[in-house]
Write a protein that holds these residues in place. Sequence first.
Motif, short mmCIF file in Angstrom:
data_model
loop_
_atom_site.label_atom_id
_atom_site.label_comp_id
_atom_site.label_asym_id
_atom_site.label_seq_id
_atom_site.Cartn_x
_atom_site.Cartn_y
_atom_site.Cartn_z
N ASP A 148 43.19 0.84 61.64
CA ASP A 148 42.03 0.77 60.75
C ASP A 148 42.03 1.88 59.71
OD1 ASP A 148 41.26 -1.35 62.29
OD2 ASP A 148 39.87 -0.20 63.54
N ILE A 163 41.89 5.02 59.99
CA ILE A 163 40.97 6.13 60.21
C ILE A 163 41.78 7.41 60.44
CG2 ILE A 163 39.18 7.03 61.73
CD1 ILE A 163 38.52 4.08 62.40
N ASN A 188 39.84 9.20 57.49
CA ASN A 188 38.48 8.76 57.17
C ASN A 188 37.50 9.42 58.13
OD1 ASN A 188 36.16 7.44 56.53
ND2 ASN A 188 37.13 5.42 56.36
N GLU A 209 34.44 10.25 57.65
CA GLU A 209 33.13 9.60 57.57
C GLU A 209 33.01 8.52 58.65
OE1 GLU A 209 29.47 9.15 56.47
OE2 GLU A 209 30.81 10.65 55.59
N LEU A 210 34.01 7.65 58.68
CA LEU A 210 34.00 6.54 59.63
C LEU A 210 34.14 7.04 61.07
CD1 LEU A 210 33.76 3.53 59.84
CD2 LEU A 210 36.21 3.31 59.38
N LEU A 211 34.97 8.04 61.24
CA LEU A 211 35.17 8.60 62.58
C LEU A 211 33.87 9.20 63.10
CD1 LEU A 211 37.57 8.82 64.52
CD2 LEU A 211 37.97 11.13 63.69
N SER A 212 33.13 9.85 62.24
CA SER A 212 31.83 10.41 62.62
C SER A 212 30.86 9.30 62.99
CB SER A 212 31.22 11.22 61.48
OG SER A 212 32.11 12.22 61.08
N GLN A 213 30.92 8.21 62.23
CA GLN A 213 30.04 7.08 62.55
C GLN A 213 30.36 6.51 63.92
OE1 GLN A 213 29.90 3.97 59.58
NE2 GLN A 213 29.42 5.46 57.96
N ILE A 214 31.66 6.38 64.21
CA ILE A 214 32.06 5.86 65.52
C ILE A 214 31.57 6.80 66.62
CG2 ILE A 214 34.04 5.39 67.02
CD1 ILE A 214 35.57 4.54 64.48
N ARG A 246 27.66 6.36 66.80
CA ARG A 246 27.27 5.06 67.34
C ARG A 246 27.59 4.96 68.83
NH1 ARG A 246 29.59 2.11 63.28
NH2 ARG A 246 31.38 1.80 64.62
#
Length: 226
Positions: free
Chosen positions: A201, A203, A215, A217-222, A225
């Motif tokens: 993906d 990341i 990424n 940003e996305l890793l923090s979101q994962i 979440r």
Amino acid sequence: MLYEICKYCHLKSAAAETLDSDELKKLERSCFQTQFAKGDLIFKQDALSANVIFIREGLVKIHIKGPEREQIIKINKGPTFLGIPTTFGDIINHYSATAITTVDVCFISNETFQQFIYSNGKFAYEILHDLCKCQLHTYNYCINHLQKQGPGRLADALLYLANEIFNDNNFLLPMTRHELGDLACCSRESVSRLLNEFKKDNIIQLEGKKITILNKELLSQISKRG
DNA sequence: GCATTAACCACAG
DNA sequence: CTGTGGTTAATGC
């Protein structure tokens, strides 16, 4: 072994910076410096705890043997004190510490350390500061492990390594997949699969033990979440 | 029931 | 040590 006089040591802790020259002399007399190689056990869970240990340089993993498996509680990076909770909380170590790189340490006698805490408020404040940060890390770690699923836990572990240990999005993993699993609280197989998914993906970038977070940003979101 | 998640096992490289 | 595939157990629609 290179002997360094505490006074001129350039790897002092924030706490040791508060000591005056008399106190530094006292520290020198009760301080023994040595080196551990990668993989060496520095102290062992359930053994008698004897000293306060100061890591001058290197990485150390704090781990506990649970009923099911090994748990890595945190990674410590020098310069920092090691094992204060286990030294002052009980006479028996509640966890083990193992070098994961070459580690330069100083053993400091408990008595000397205690004297500084009694007599030097600034010294005590710095120690308290360290312990509080450690405590906050532990709270976060609890939430992380109790309420998140695999991807969230691993994302958290990667962010922890990048932000707290290496201060860089690009780093060489200092441990095996198995150990990363012990840290993120999942099996080594899950670590493999999840890392490859993150890679797919875009990341992270992954080449053996070399990891680059692409990424964040996305890793923090994962991580958030779960 | 069916889907998801993740551990366990076994078998290569 | 690491990656992969099959199996299995738990959990939540």
